[in-house]
Scaffold this active site. Structure first.
Site, PDB file in Angstrom:
ATOM      1  CB  SER A 187      33.883  21.265  47.423  1.00 23.78           C
ATOM      2  OG  SER A 187      33.452  22.125  48.766  1.00 23.78           O
TER       3      SER A 187
ATOM      4  CG  HIS B 289      36.977  17.931  48.818  1.00 29.56           C
ATOM      5  ND1 HIS B 289      38.212  17.651  49.122  1.00 29.56           N
ATOM      6  CD2 HIS B 289      36.390  19.500  49.649  1.00 29.56           C
ATOM      7  CE1 HIS B 289      38.702  17.887  49.862  1.00 29.56           C
ATOM      8  NE2 HIS B 289      37.661  19.321  50.464  1.00 29.56           N
TER       9      HIS B 289
ATOM     10  CG  ASP C 212      34.966  21.192  51.865  1.00 26.83           C
ATOM     11  OD1 ASP C 212      35.636  20.962  52.063  1.00 26.83           O
ATOM     12  OD2 ASP C 212      35.141  21.491  51.134  1.00 26.83           O
TER      13      ASP C 212
ATOM     14  CG  MET D 224      33.631  23.860  57.023  1.00 24.57           C
ATOM     15  SD  MET D 224      32.994  25.198  56.393  1.00 24.57           S
ATOM     16  CE  MET D 224      34.592  25.293  54.564  1.00 24.57           C
TER      17      MET D 224
ATOM     18  CG  HIS E 129      38.866  19.770  54.003  1.00 27.45           C
ATOM     19  ND1 HIS E 129      39.454  20.401  53.387  1.00 27.45           N
ATOM     20  CD2 HIS E 129      40.012  19.906  54.978  1.00 27.45           C
ATOM     21  CE1 HIS E 129      40.038  21.809  53.996  1.00 27.45           C
ATOM     22  NE2 HIS E 129      40.303  21.150  55.080  1.00 27.45           N
TER      23      HIS E 129
ATOM     24  CG  MET F 119      38.438  22.973  57.054  1.00 24.64           C
ATOM     25  SD  MET F 119      37.774  23.736  56.004  1.00 24.64           S
ATOM     26  CE  MET F 119      36.666  22.088  55.300  1.00 24.64           C
TER      27      MET F 119
ATOM     28  CG  MET G 264      43.662  24.744  53.222  1.00 25.62           C
ATOM     29  SD  MET G 264      41.913  23.827  52.825  1.00 25.62           S
ATOM     30  CE  MET G 264      41.066  25.227  52.066  1.00 25.62           C
TER      31      MET G 264
ATOM     32  CG  ASP H 158      39.772  22.932  49.086  1.00 28.76           C
ATOM     33  OD1 ASP H 158      38.923  23.189  48.671  1.00 28.76           O
ATOM     34  OD2 ASP H 158      39.299  21.343  50.315  1.00 28.76           O
TER      35      ASP H 158
END
Ligand code: DX5
Ligand code: ZN
Length: 216
Positions: A8, A33, A35, A37, A66, A68, A137, A175
């Site tokens: 990540s 990966h 993230d 957000m 991913h 979010m 998660m 994750d």
């Protein structure tokens, strides 16, 4: 069963991002990966398109993005353009999940569904066939470096049974709080893809840690 590792990049050094991308390129890792957000779905803001595009330019491995964020439908085409190969949305953030997953696949990406720690895997009963991957998660999303939630094992076991009883090839990704102490048990429980942030980037030897996760 396939055993994949996806470092990540949230835990990478953003002042030396190219160095960390190069490290992952050289490592035994399978995917990057990323993230994303939005400060609404989760109480943190990470990074956006310019960073994803930069990583895409230098990455020699697929980008596993991913999301979010609330209402992810608004950005499916933008993430495709930015270079996403896998696009995962949260079950809790989608009102019309079937439509969202169809759109991700229509755009030529693999589609993933992420579940928060409180969301039962049984929620996927009527949508599992639409997903190429389910991300469980194992911490509350929003931050790296949190403690692994033990109930995750039960969720992985139940999801593995659902996938197998239907003869599907859906990947299971986990994750949050993944490190070399729990990797073997996670693979044993039925995980295909380990995401690891701080355990990789805060380790003295990230290349060796990635290899240890891969061979756990
Ligand atoms: C958390 C993110 C994770 C995070 C994991 O919301 O989805 O991908 O980077 O970090 P670690 O491995 O440090 O728990
Ligand atoms: Zn993540």
């Amino acid at each position: 069963m396939e055993k994949l590792v996806a470092p990540s990049m949230l835990s990478a050094d953003f002042a030396k991002l190219s160095c960390d991308i190069e490290m992952v390129n050289k490592s035994k890792a399978d995917w990057f990966h990323l993230d994303i957000m939005d400060g609404v779905f989760v109480p943190n803001i990470s990074f956006g398109f310019p960073v994803v595009e930069h990583i895409k330019k230098e990455a020699k491995k697929p980008l596993d993005v991913h999301l979010m964020i609330v209402d992810p439908d608004r950005y499916i085409d933008r993430f495709k353009q930015a270079g996403a190969d896998w696009l995962t949305v949260h079950y809790e953030a989608c009102t019309h999940l079937h439509r969202t997953l169809s759109e991700i696949r229509n755009q030529g990406m693999k589609a993933g569904i992420a579940l928060n720690p409180h969301t039962p895997v049984e929620s996927l009963t009527d949508i599992l066939e639409m997903a190429d991957m389910v991300l469980i998660m194992s911490v509350n999303p929003g931050f790296g470096g949190q403690k692994f939630i033990a109930n995750t094992y039960s969720k992985i076991n139940r999801l593995r049974k659902m996938i197998e009883s239907r003869g599907l090839a859906t990947l299971i990704q986990v994750d949050g709080g993944v490190d070399t102490t729990n990797a073997a048990e996670l693979y044993k429980a039925g995980v295909n893809v380990l995401v690891a942030g701080s355990s990789v980037f805060k380790s003295d030897n990230p290349l060796a840690t990635i290899e240890a996760l891969k061979n756990a």
